[in-house]
Design a protein around this motif. Structure first.
Motif, short mmCIF file in Angstrom:
data_model
loop_
_atom_site.label_atom_id
_atom_site.label_comp_id
_atom_site.label_asym_id
_atom_site.label_seq_id
_atom_site.Cartn_x
_atom_site.Cartn_y
_atom_site.Cartn_z
N THR A 1 8.15 -26.71 37.72
CA THR A 1 8.09 -25.66 39.03
C THR A 1 6.66 -25.37 39.59
O THR A 1 5.67 -25.60 38.94
CB THR A 1 8.69 -24.47 38.40
N ASP B 1 9.98 -21.62 34.26
CA ASP B 1 8.61 -22.22 34.56
C ASP B 1 8.05 -23.02 33.46
O ASP B 1 7.41 -24.11 33.45
CB ASP B 1 7.83 -21.38 34.66
N ARG C 1 5.60 -31.08 41.35
CA ARG C 1 6.17 -29.98 41.17
C ARG C 1 6.91 -29.36 42.20
O ARG C 1 6.66 -29.81 43.25
CB ARG C 1 4.99 -28.73 40.81
N THR D 1 18.35 -29.64 39.61
CA THR D 1 17.25 -30.47 39.66
C THR D 1 17.78 -31.51 40.76
O THR D 1 18.76 -31.95 40.90
CB THR D 1 16.86 -30.96 38.50
N VAL E 1 11.16 -23.16 43.45
CA VAL E 1 12.18 -22.83 42.46
C VAL E 1 12.93 -21.54 43.37
O VAL E 1 12.32 -20.77 44.08
CB VAL E 1 11.94 -22.15 41.08
#
Length: 144
Positions: free
Chosen positions: A141, A136, A63, A52, A66
């Motif tokens: 995400t 998710d 958000r 992260t 990814v």
């Protein structure tokens, strides 16, 4: 210089130092989380790592896109995550790349990220149908 001016400068420096400490302590740092999940398609628990970015805070509305980074033959998720973390931190902090969540799945040994014909390694099914939905659901995400 008068003592009042010196005191004023001291107070300004002190305020700057305290503000810097408060900002730094409230800023979320980049992290690599070690995790695992039961893979129904493989009938066992499989590990993965999640990076992260600096500033990531699950309590905020932001958000992130990814990236699923697949290790090569003989690699493991921890090795790839540890190799990439420093570069990702530097490039995100400098603004060269946007903040992103990176996932390092376990491709198992010699799977080439596909499902084996004999059913012993269901790597594609695990990543696409099990890991992506888990990520998710767990992280902030940009899911699509």
């Amino acid at each position: 210089m008068s003592s009042w001016k010196l005191r004023g400068r001291f107070v300004m420096i002190l305020v700057g130092v305290v503000a810097g400490m408060l900002f730094a302590s409230n800023r979320a740092e980049a992290k690599i989380a070690k995790s695992s999940m039961l893979s129904p398609s493989n009938g066992r628990t499989i590990e993965y790592r999640v990076y992260t970015p600096p500033g990531y805070n699950p309590k905020l509305a932001t958000r992130y896109p990814v990236v699923y980074s697949l290790h090569g033959e003989g690699g493991v998720p921890s090795q790839r995550a540890n190799n990439y973390a420093g570069t990702l931190d530097a490039k995100i902090t400098s603004g060269e790349i946007m903040p992103m969540i990176w996932v390092f799945p376990d491709g198992q040994n010699n799977s080439y990220y596909g499902n084996s014909f004999d059913g012993t390694k269901q790597v594609y099914t695990h990543i696409v149908n099990e890991l992506v939905p888990k990520i998710d659901a767990t992280f902030k995400t940009v899911a699509d």
